[in-house]
Write an enzyme that holds these catalytic residues in place. Structure first.
Site, short mmCIF file in Angstrom:
data_model
loop_
_atom_site.label_atom_id
_atom_site.label_comp_id
_atom_site.label_asym_id
_atom_site.label_seq_id
_atom_site.Cartn_x
_atom_site.Cartn_y
_atom_site.Cartn_z
N LYS A 238 -4.76 -25.30 14.25
CA LYS A 238 -3.86 -24.16 14.06
C LYS A 238 -3.94 -23.74 12.60
O LYS A 238 -3.36 -24.38 11.72
CB LYS A 238 -2.41 -24.52 14.41
CG LYS A 238 -1.58 -23.26 14.57
CD LYS A 238 -0.12 -23.42 14.18
CE LYS A 238 0.22 -23.04 12.78
NZ LYS A 238 -0.22 -21.75 12.28
N GLY A 291 1.27 -29.12 4.42
CA GLY A 291 2.19 -27.99 4.31
C GLY A 291 3.49 -28.47 3.70
O GLY A 291 3.51 -29.43 2.91
N SER A 292 4.57 -27.83 4.10
CA SER A 292 5.84 -28.12 3.43
C SER A 292 6.57 -29.31 4.06
O SER A 292 6.32 -29.68 5.21
CB SER A 292 6.73 -26.88 3.48
OG SER A 292 7.01 -26.58 4.82
N THR A 295 8.51 -28.61 7.49
CA THR A 295 7.66 -28.51 8.69
C THR A 295 7.21 -29.91 9.14
O THR A 295 7.25 -30.25 10.32
CB THR A 295 6.44 -27.61 8.43
OG1 THR A 295 6.89 -26.38 7.87
CG2 THR A 295 5.67 -27.33 9.70
N GLU A 319 0.47 -34.20 4.22
CA GLU A 319 0.44 -34.03 2.76
C GLU A 319 1.33 -32.84 2.46
O GLU A 319 1.09 -31.74 2.95
CB GLU A 319 -0.99 -33.81 2.27
CG GLU A 319 -1.95 -34.96 2.60
CD GLU A 319 -1.50 -36.34 2.13
OE1 GLU A 319 -0.70 -36.43 1.18
OE2 GLU A 319 -1.92 -37.35 2.73
N CYS A 353 -0.55 -27.16 -4.65
CA CYS A 353 0.51 -28.16 -4.45
C CYS A 353 0.65 -29.03 -5.70
O CYS A 353 1.68 -29.64 -5.92
CB CYS A 353 0.19 -29.01 -3.24
SG CYS A 353 -1.50 -29.58 -3.24
P1 NAD Z 1 4.19 -24.45 5.78
O1 NAD Z 1 4.83 -25.76 6.05
O2 NAD Z 1 5.04 -23.24 5.83
O3 NAD Z 1 3.03 -24.20 6.83
C1 NAD Z 1 1.97 -25.11 7.02
C2 NAD Z 1 1.42 -24.89 8.41
O4 NAD Z 1 2.41 -25.32 9.35
C3 NAD Z 1 1.14 -23.44 8.75
O5 NAD Z 1 -0.04 -23.36 9.51
C4 NAD Z 1 2.34 -23.04 9.57
O6 NAD Z 1 2.12 -21.97 10.45
C5 NAD Z 1 2.59 -24.32 10.33
N1 NAD Z 1 3.91 -24.48 10.92
C6 NAD Z 1 5.09 -23.95 10.53
N2 NAD Z 1 6.08 -24.40 11.32
C7 NAD Z 1 5.53 -25.25 12.21
C8 NAD Z 1 6.03 -26.06 13.26
N3 NAD Z 1 7.31 -26.09 13.57
N4 NAD Z 1 5.17 -26.82 13.97
C9 NAD Z 1 3.85 -26.82 13.68
N5 NAD Z 1 3.31 -26.09 12.68
C10 NAD Z 1 4.14 -25.31 11.96
O7 NAD Z 1 3.41 -24.57 4.39
P2 NAD Z 1 2.56 -23.45 3.61
O8 NAD Z 1 3.49 -22.45 3.02
O9 NAD Z 1 1.42 -22.95 4.43
O10 NAD Z 1 1.91 -24.34 2.46
C11 NAD Z 1 2.61 -24.61 1.30
C12 NAD Z 1 3.10 -26.03 1.27
O11 NAD Z 1 2.03 -26.92 1.45
C13 NAD Z 1 3.71 -26.39 -0.07
O12 NAD Z 1 4.88 -27.16 0.11
C14 NAD Z 1 2.61 -27.21 -0.74
O13 NAD Z 1 3.06 -28.10 -1.73
C15 NAD Z 1 2.03 -27.92 0.45
N6 NAD Z 1 0.66 -28.39 0.20
C16 NAD Z 1 0.47 -29.72 -0.01
C17 NAD Z 1 -0.80 -30.21 -0.26
C18 NAD Z 1 -1.02 -31.69 -0.49
O14 NAD Z 1 -2.16 -32.12 -0.45
N7 NAD Z 1 0.01 -32.47 -0.73
C19 NAD Z 1 -1.88 -29.33 -0.30
C20 NAD Z 1 -1.65 -27.98 -0.07
C21 NAD Z 1 -0.37 -27.52 0.19
#
Ligand code: NAD
Length: 568
Positions: A238, A291-292, A295, A319, A353
Site C-alpha cells: 500500500k 510512518g507515524s 498509525t 519505523e 524522519c
Molecule cells: P502516516 O502514518 O500518515 O502514513 C504512513 C502510511 O500509512 C501511508 O501509506 C498511509 O496511507 C498509511 N495509513 C494511514 N492510516 C492507516 C491505517 N489505519 N492502516 C494502515 N495504513 C494506514 O505517515 P506519513 O505522513 O506518510 O509519513 C511521515 C511519518 O513517517 C513521520 O512520522 C516520520 O517520522 C515517519 N518516518 C519514519 C521513518 C523511520 O525510518 N523511522 C522513515 C520515514 C518516515
C-alpha cells in the site's frame, strides 16, 4: 582513512584550530563489506545525467499518469478516483489512481497467498539475479524517470531525489540481496557429517506480508515491499497517496526485472480500509510499516485484538517518528554546527524522519551560532524543485501545511517562544513554508517535544555551567529516540555524552548532522516510540522477514533404545 584525517587535520588547524579527534566509540569488528554503495551523480551543467533528467522531467510534468491497482497479472480501476498533485504547484495533477476497496484487498490477499507457495520454491540464486537486474535498471535506464517522479511528486530537489530514488533504492536492492547471500553461508555444526548433517534453509512465511509505506522516501517504499519478497514472501504494497507515481515506477521496474506477478501486489487504498482488512485476515504474516506513531499504534492494537485468528504470529516492523536533536557543547566548532544544522533541519523541508528539530546551544556560543544560522537561513532559496538554485521546496500536502503552520502560529502566540528567522507561509500555489527558527525559554514547550515534521527548528540556549542538566533533558523530554547528534571538541565530554545519551537515539552522530544515513554504512532505525529498530540497510533487517527451517538428517540406523551405561 587515516591519511584523509591527517590532511583535514592540518587544513582545519589553519582554518579554525579544530582538533581532529580519534574515534571515541569502542572498536567493533571491521572487515571488507562486499558490494559498494551506488555513486551519487552530480548533475552539473552539461552533464549527461542532467540532460536525461531534463527530458524525464518534461515528460513527467506534461502528463497525468494513469496508475491502476495491480493484483497478480491483472489491472483494476475502481470508481474511487484520486489524484497525486505536485506539492509546489498543487493545481498540477501528475498521477490519477484508484483506491482498492475491501473486496479487492481481500482478492489481493488470496492471490498473494497462492503466489507465495510457488515463489518460495524459487531458488535463492534466481532471486539474486532478479534483484541485481532491478538494481541495474534503476541505476541506468530508469534512473532519470525515478528521480523525475520523486522531484515532481514529492517536491524534492535534484540532490534529495538522487540520494533517495536513485542511490538509496539501488543500495537496498543490492545490499539486501548481499545480506541474504551472506546469511545463507551460515550452516549449523555437523560434528560427523557421515552420521548426521545439520543444515538451515530460509523459507518465506506462509500467508502474506502487508507493506505500508510513507511519502517521504521513494526508497523506503521499495525496501518495505521488496525485502520481504526477496525472502520468499508475497506482499500487498500500500503506497502513500503522495508518493504514488515514484512508487509505481519502482513497481514496474521490478516487473520488468522479472519479479513474477503476484509476488508484490500494488494496492493503493484508503489507509484505515487497508489496515482494517489486512489485520482481519487469518493469513496476515507480517506488517512492514514506516510512518507515524498513531498509525503504527493503531495497526499493532488491531493485531493484538485479533491475535486469536492468525495462522502465524504476525511480525510487526514499524519505523516511526522522531524529535531529533543537535546538542552543542561549549567546545564545539560553530561553523560545523551552523552548516550541519541548516542542512539537517531544512533540507526537504524538515520532512526527513531524521531531521533536526530541537537544538541545545550553550550561552557562550549562542551569539556566533545565532548569527550564522540566521545569515545562512536568509540565503536559502525556496522554490520549484526543478530550479537548480532551490535549496528546498514545498511541504507535501495541505494536511502537513496545516499541522506545521499550527506550530508556527503557536510560536507567534506564546510568550516563551520567539521566531527569530522565517515564520511566513503561503499555500496559494504550492504548500510553501519558510524555514523557521524559533528560540524557546522553555525546553519542555510542545514545540521542543512533539514531532512537527516540517521546516521548524527550535533552540534552547542553556547556561554553560548547566551542561549536565541540559544533557539530561535530551532523553527525558520526548517519547522518541530516532536520531541525535553531539557537537564537541572536548574528548572527555564526548566519551561521557556517548554513554549518557545511549538510549536517546537509534542513529547517533558525533560532530555530524542527524540526517544522511546511507544503506550499509549507518543501518537506520530508532527505539522507544520511534520504532522497532530493525535497522533497514543493515544485515539483520532482511532476516526478520525470513522463516528459517533447521533440518537434521541422520545417515545411520538407530539400533537401540538403551544407553550404554544402562548395561554396565
Ligand atoms: P502516516 O502514518 O500518515 O502514513 C504512513 C502510511 O500509512 C501511508 O501509506 C498511509 O496511507 C498509511 N495509513 C494511514 N492510516 C492507516 C491505517 N489505519 N492502516 C494502515 N495504513 C494506514 O505517515 P506519513 O505522513 O506518510 O509519513 C511521515 C511519518 O513517517 C513521520 O512520522 C516520520 O517520522 C515517519 N518516518 C519514519 C521513518 C523511520 O525510518 N523511522 C522513515 C520515514 C518516515
Amino acid at each position: 582513512m587515516l591519511s584523509v584525517c591527517k590532511q583535514s587535520f592540518s587544513q582545519s588547524l589553519q582554518r579554525s584550530a579544530v582538533r581532529c579527534l580519534g574515534s571515541v566509540v569502542p572498536e567493533v569488528r571491521v572487515e571488507d563489506f562486499g558490494p559498494k554503495n551506488e555513486p551519487v551523480l552530480n548533475y552539473l551543467k552539461g552533464s549527461p545525467e542532467r540532460a536525461e533528467l531534463e527530458k524525464a522531467l518534461n515528460e513527467t510534468a506534461n502528463k497525468t499518469e494513469d496508475v491502476p491497482i495491480v493484483i497478480g497479472d491483472k489491472e483494476f480501476k475502481t470508481s474511487d478516483v484520486r489524484y497525486q498533485v505536485m506539492p509546489h504547484n498543487h493545481k498540477k495533477q501528475i498521477a490519477k489512481f484508484y483506491y482498492a476497496d475491501a473486496k479487492l484487498i481481500k482478492q489481493a490477499i488470496d492471490v498473494a497467498r497462492e503466489t507465495q507457495q510457488k515463489w518460495d520454491k524459487t531458488t535463492v540464486a534466481e532471486r539474486f539475479r532478479i534483484w541485481d537486474k532491478a538494481a541495474d535498471l534503476m541505476a541506468g535506464k530508469y534512473r532519470a524517470k525515478l528521480n523525475a517522479a520523486t522531484m515532481l511528486g514529492q517536491a524534492k530537489t535534484v540532490i534529495q531525489a538522487e540520494i533517495d530514488s536513485a542511490a538509496e533504492l539501488i543500495d537496498f536492492f543490492r545490499l539486501n540481496a548481499y545480506f541474504l547471500k551472506e546469511a545463507t553461508k551460515y550452516q549449523p555444526i555437523s560434528e560427523n557429517p557421515k552420521v548426521t548433517k545439520n543444515s538451515m534453509r530460509y523459507r518465506g512465511i506462509d500467508g502474506f506480508v502487508a507493506a505500508v509505506s510513507p511519502f517521504n522516501f521513494t526508497a523506503i517504499g521499495g525496501n518495505l515491499a521488496y525485502t520481504p519478497a526477496l525472502m520468499g514472501n508475497a506482499v500487498l504494497w500500500k503506497p502513500s497517496d503522495t508518493a504514488l507515481l515514484s512508487n509505481w515506477v519502482n513497481f514496474k521496474i521490478c516487473l520488468e526485472a522479472g519479479v513474477p506477478p503476484g509476488v508484490v501486489n500494488f494496492v493503493p487504498s484508503d489507509g484505515p480500509v487497508f489496515g482494517d482488512t489486512i489485520t482481519a485476515s487469518p493469513h496476515l504474516a507480517g506488517i512492514n510499516f514506516t510512518g507515524s506513531v498513531p498509525t503504527f499504534t493503531r495497526l499493532w492494537k488491531q493485531v493484538g485484538n485479533n491475535i486469536g485468528i492468525y495462522k502465524n504470529f504476525p511480525r510487526l516492523i514499524g519505523e516511526c517518528g522522531g524529535k531529533n536533536y543537535h546538542f552543542v557543547h561549549p567546545s564545539a566548532d560553530p561553523t560545523t554546527v551552523i552548516n550541519g544544522t541548516i542542512r539537517s533541519a531544512f533540507e526537504f523541508c524538515g520532512q526527513k524522519c531524521s531531521a533536526c528539530s530541537r537544538m541545545y546551544v550553550p550561552e557562550s556560543l549562542w551569539p556566533k551560532i545565532k548569527e550564522g544560522l540566521l545569515s545562512k537561513r536568509s540565503e536559502l532559496k525556496i522554490g520549484d524543485p526543478t530550479d537548480y538554485g532551490s535549496f528546498t521546496s514545498a511541504v507535501i500536502d495541505d494536511k502537513a501545511f496545516k499541522r506545521i503552520t499550527g506550530y508556527i502560529d503557536h510560536a507567534k502566540k506564546s510568550s516563551n517562544l520567539e521566531i527569530i528567522g522565517g515564520g511566513k507561509y503561503d499555500d496559494s500555489t504550492g504548500y510553501f513554508i519558510e524555514p523557521t527558527i524559533v528560540q524557546t525559554k522553555d525546553p519542555l514547550d510542545k514545540i521542543m517535544t512533539e514531532e512537527i515534521f516540517g521546516p521548524v527548528l527550535t533552540i534552547y540556549v542553556y547556561p554553560d555551567s548547566k551542561v549536565k542538566d541540559t544533557l539530561g533533558l535530551v532523553g527525558n523530554s520526548t517519547q522518541f529516540a530516532l536520531t541525535g547528534a553531539v557537537f564537541a571538541q572536548d574528548e572527555a565530554f564526548l566519551k561521557s555524552a556517548i554513554d549518557e545519551l545511549k538510549m536517546t537515539a537509534g542513529n547517533f552522530y558525533v560532530n555530524d548532522k542527524s540526517t544522511g544515513s546511507v544503506v550499509g554504512q549507518q543501518p537506520f532505525g530508532g527505539a522507544r516510540m520511534s520504532g522497532t529498530n530493525d535497522k533497514a540497510g543493515g544485515p539483520h533487517y532482511a532476516l526478520r522477514w525470513g522463516n528459517p527451517q533447521a533440518i537434521k538428517e541422520t545417515f545411520v540406523p538407530l539400533t537401540e533404545v538403551d544407553y550404554p551405561y544402562m548395561k554396565q
